[in-house]
Scaffold this motif. Structure first.
Motif, PDB file in Angstrom:
ATOM      1  N   LEU A  60       0.835  -1.202   0.000  1.00 47.87           N
ATOM      2  CA  LEU A  60       0.000   0.000   0.000  1.00 47.87           C
ATOM      3  C   LEU A  60       0.871   1.254   0.000  1.00 47.87           C
ATOM      4  CD1 LEU A  60      -2.825   1.233   0.116  1.00 47.87           C
ATOM      5  CD2 LEU A  60      -2.741   1.013   2.611  1.00 47.87           C
ATOM      6  N   ARG A  61       1.912   1.276   0.806  1.00 47.85           N
ATOM      7  CA  ARG A  61       2.819   2.420   0.836  1.00 47.85           C
ATOM      8  C   ARG A  61       3.449   2.633  -0.540  1.00 47.85           C
ATOM      9  NH1 ARG A  61       7.089   2.539   3.687  1.00 47.85           N
ATOM     10  NH2 ARG A  61       6.915   4.355   5.054  1.00 47.85           N
ATOM     11  N   SER A  62       3.848   1.540  -1.186  1.00 46.80           N
ATOM     12  CA  SER A  62       4.472   1.638  -2.507  1.00 46.80           C
ATOM     13  C   SER A  62       3.491   2.179  -3.541  1.00 46.80           C
ATOM     14  CB  SER A  62       4.981   0.259  -2.940  1.00 46.80           C
ATOM     15  OG  SER A  62       5.519   0.300  -4.240  1.00 46.80           O
ATOM     16  N   GLU A  63       2.259   1.680  -3.508  1.00 41.83           N
ATOM     17  CA  GLU A  63       1.258   2.134  -4.473  1.00 41.83           C
ATOM     18  C   GLU A  63       0.893   3.601  -4.256  1.00 41.83           C
ATOM     19  OE1 GLU A  63       0.038   0.478  -7.145  1.00 41.83           O
ATOM     20  OE2 GLU A  63       1.599  -0.969  -6.628  1.00 41.83           O
ATOM     21  N   ILE A  64       0.830   4.014  -3.010  1.00 45.20           N
ATOM     22  CA  ILE A  64       0.529   5.419  -2.708  1.00 45.20           C
ATOM     23  C   ILE A  64       1.651   6.319  -3.212  1.00 45.20           C
ATOM     24  CG2 ILE A  64       0.386   7.067  -0.787  1.00 45.20           C
ATOM     25  CD1 ILE A  64      -1.366   4.965   0.635  1.00 45.20           C
ATOM     26  N   SER A  65       2.892   5.883  -3.050  1.00 46.47           N
ATOM     27  CA  SER A  65       4.022   6.655  -3.572  1.00 46.47           C
ATOM     28  C   SER A  65       3.925   6.789  -5.081  1.00 46.47           C
ATOM     29  CB  SER A  65       5.341   5.965  -3.195  1.00 46.47           C
ATOM     30  OG  SER A  65       5.513   5.906  -1.800  1.00 46.47           O
ATOM     31  N   THR A  66       3.609   5.685  -5.747  1.00 50.96           N
ATOM     32  CA  THR A  66       3.491   5.696  -7.203  1.00 50.96           C
ATOM     33  C   THR A  66       2.361   6.616  -7.656  1.00 50.96           C
ATOM     34  OG1 THR A  66       4.366   3.445  -7.368  1.00 50.96           O
ATOM     35  CG2 THR A  66       3.091   4.266  -9.240  1.00 50.96           C
ATOM     36  N   LEU A  67       1.206   6.508  -6.993  1.00 50.67           N
ATOM     37  CA  LEU A  67       0.062   7.348  -7.343  1.00 50.67           C
ATOM     38  C   LEU A  67       0.381   8.822  -7.159  1.00 50.67           C
ATOM     39  CD1 LEU A  67      -3.077   7.683  -7.919  1.00 50.67           C
ATOM     40  CD2 LEU A  67      -3.303   7.764  -5.436  1.00 50.67           C
ATOM     41  N   THR A  68       1.000   9.159  -6.040  1.00 53.42           N
ATOM     42  CA  THR A  68       1.290  10.563  -5.759  1.00 53.42           C
ATOM     43  C   THR A  68       2.250  11.137  -6.795  1.00 53.42           C
ATOM     44  OG1 THR A  68       0.961  10.145  -3.390  1.00 53.42           O
ATOM     45  CG2 THR A  68       2.103  12.180  -4.004  1.00 53.42           C
ATOM     46  N   ARG A  69       3.296  10.394  -7.110  1.00 55.61           N
ATOM     47  CA  ARG A  69       4.241  10.866  -8.130  1.00 55.61           C
ATOM     48  C   ARG A  69       3.542  11.036  -9.488  1.00 55.61           C
ATOM     49  NH1 ARG A  69       7.871   7.112  -5.417  1.00 55.61           N
ATOM     50  NH2 ARG A  69       9.443   8.323  -4.266  1.00 55.61           N
ATOM     51  N   ALA A  70       2.674  10.079  -9.818  1.00 58.07           N
ATOM     52  CA  ALA A  70       1.980  10.155 -11.104  1.00 58.07           C
ATOM     53  C   ALA A  70       1.057  11.376 -11.161  1.00 58.07           C
ATOM     54  CB  ALA A  70       1.180   8.880 -11.336  1.00 58.07           C
ATOM     55  N   MET A  71       0.360  11.653 -10.082  1.00 58.74           N
ATOM     56  CA  MET A  71      -0.538  12.816 -10.062  1.00 58.74           C
ATOM     57  C   MET A  71       0.261  14.111 -10.153  1.00 58.74           C
ATOM     58  SD  MET A  71      -3.571  11.893  -7.347  1.00 58.74           S
ATOM     59  CE  MET A  71      -4.444  13.398  -7.774  1.00 58.74           C
ATOM     60  N   VAL A  72       1.368  14.185  -9.397  1.00 56.29           N
ATOM     61  CA  VAL A  72       2.190  15.397  -9.464  1.00 56.29           C
ATOM     62  C   VAL A  72       2.785  15.574 -10.849  1.00 56.29           C
ATOM     63  CG1 VAL A  72       4.303  16.488  -8.596  1.00 56.29           C
ATOM     64  CG2 VAL A  72       2.703  15.396  -6.996  1.00 56.29           C
ATOM     65  N   ASP A  73       3.271  14.490 -11.437  1.00 52.80           N
ATOM     66  CA  ASP A  73       3.838  14.569 -12.789  1.00 52.80           C
ATOM     67  C   ASP A  73       2.785  15.015 -13.789  1.00 52.80           C
ATOM     68  OD1 ASP A  73       6.255  13.778 -11.774  1.00 52.80           O
ATOM     69  OD2 ASP A  73       6.115  11.705 -12.473  1.00 52.80           O
ATOM     70  N   GLY A  74       1.575  14.499 -13.641  1.00 50.65           N
ATOM     71  CA  GLY A  74       0.491  14.908 -14.519  1.00 50.65           C
ATOM     72  C   GLY A  74       0.144  16.372 -14.374  1.00 50.65           C
ATOM     73  N   LEU A  75       0.109  16.860 -13.142  1.00 47.71           N
ATOM     74  CA  LEU A  75      -0.202  18.262 -12.906  1.00 47.71           C
ATOM     75  C   LEU A  75       0.866  19.182 -13.473  1.00 47.71           C
ATOM     76  CD1 LEU A  75      -1.451  17.971  -9.209  1.00 47.71           C
ATOM     77  CD2 LEU A  75      -2.846  18.682 -11.160  1.00 47.71           C
ATOM     78  N   THR A  76       2.116  18.826 -13.260  1.00 51.29           N
ATOM     79  CA  THR A  76       3.199  19.698 -13.757  1.00 51.29           C
ATOM     80  C   THR A  76       3.346  19.579 -15.273  1.00 51.29           C
ATOM     81  OG1 THR A  76       4.774  17.919 -13.179  1.00 51.29           O
ATOM     82  CG2 THR A  76       4.482  19.694 -11.599  1.00 51.29           C
ATOM     83  N   ALA A  77       3.014  18.433 -15.846  1.00 50.91           N
ATOM     84  CA  ALA A  77       3.043  18.304 -17.310  1.00 50.91           C
ATOM     85  C   ALA A  77       1.968  19.192 -17.939  1.00 50.91           C
ATOM     86  CB  ALA A  77       2.831  16.851 -17.722  1.00 50.91           C
ATOM     87  N   THR A  78       0.810  19.241 -17.302  1.00 51.54           N
ATOM     88  CA  THR A  78      -0.269  20.116 -17.775  1.00 51.54           C
ATOM     89  C   THR A  78       0.163  21.566 -17.721  1.00 51.54           C
ATOM     90  OG1 THR A  78      -1.943  18.538 -17.003  1.00 51.54           O
ATOM     91  CG2 THR A  78      -2.651  20.811 -17.389  1.00 51.54           C
ATOM     92  N   LYS A  79       0.892  21.916 -16.641  1.00 47.73           N
ATOM     93  CA  LYS A  79       1.397  23.268 -16.504  1.00 47.73           C
ATOM     94  C   LYS A  79       2.342  23.620 -17.631  1.00 47.73           C
ATOM     95  CE  LYS A  79       4.951  23.980 -14.037  1.00 47.73           C
ATOM     96  NZ  LYS A  79       5.974  24.130 -12.951  1.00 47.73           N
ATOM     97  N   ALA A  80       3.253  22.648 -17.927  1.00 45.10           N
ATOM     98  CA  ALA A  80       4.235  22.887 -18.995  1.00 45.10           C
ATOM     99  C   ALA A  80       3.570  23.028 -20.340  1.00 45.10           C
ATOM    100  CB  ALA A  80       5.242  21.731 -19.008  1.00 45.10           C
TER     101      ALA A  80
END
Length: 202
Positions: free
Chosen positions: A182-202
């Protein structure tokens, strides 16, 4: 402070601590005012000389839980690199760990419902909303073009995604997930959401 007021303050604190222990052991369903009164040595009706009602008692326990959660998230912020992306990952994992370690008290924060027609007091709402600063601050660094209102929505959305994973993952049913996974999946999800948000910004 007079001796009477001092005694009342001590009894009130003892009542809240006893309620906290009861919820931690048995969940909200295990909270019985008669048992709490016996534990701290007062008459059953005396509980309502110390708190307005059971709603207030549960909210006061929740206030203690939120304070400990706040401390855990604050520690996660400084345990590692200051990069906002990784800080958000640490905060998300710390939230998961806190929930796992304080399961019934954490559940009580979300399971409690006020009596019909009775609003949540402003002080309790303020305490709850204050915790979003842990998510808001790194998001503001990552997304400087967003307004405070937009950042607030994004912070709540990110929290909702992580909270949903934690809530389902910690269910003691078929959908339960081992805490390490669960900790690993949460880390993956959080990174993916942040990457998606910053990619949208770019």
């Amino acid at each position: 402070m007079s001796k009477a007021l001092e005694r009342r303050a001590k009894l009130r604190e003892a009542l809240i601590e006893a309620a906290e222990r009861a919820i931690a052991a048995k969940g909200l369903g295990g909270l019985k005012t008669r048992e709490l009164a016996q534990e701290i040595g007062i008459a059953n009706g005396g509980v309502y000389n110390l708190v307005e009602d059971v709603d207030e008692l549960i909210l006061r326990v929740g206030s203690r839980t939120l304070a400990r959660l706040d401390a855990s998230l604050s520690l996660a912020e400084i345990r590692g690199a200051a990069a906002p992306r990784e800080m958000l990952v640490r905060i998300a994992v710390a939230y998961c760990d806190f929930a796992a370690d304080n399961l019934e008290l954490w559940r009580a924060l979300f399971e409690h419902r006020m009596q019909p027609g009775k609003p949540v007091p402003e002080w309790a709402i303020t305490e709850q909303m204050e915790l979003f600063r842990h998510i808001y601050k790194p998001l503001a660094t990552l997304l400087p073009q967003r307004s405070p209102a937009q950042l607030g929505v994004t912070a709540r959305s990110l929290f909702s995604a992580v909270h949903g994973m934690v809530a389902l993952g910690l269910e003691h049913k078929l959908i339960a997930v081992p805490i390490g996974a669960l900790r690993s999946e949460i880390s993956t999800l959080t990174r993916a959401m942040v990457d998606g948000l910053t990619a949208t910004k770019a």
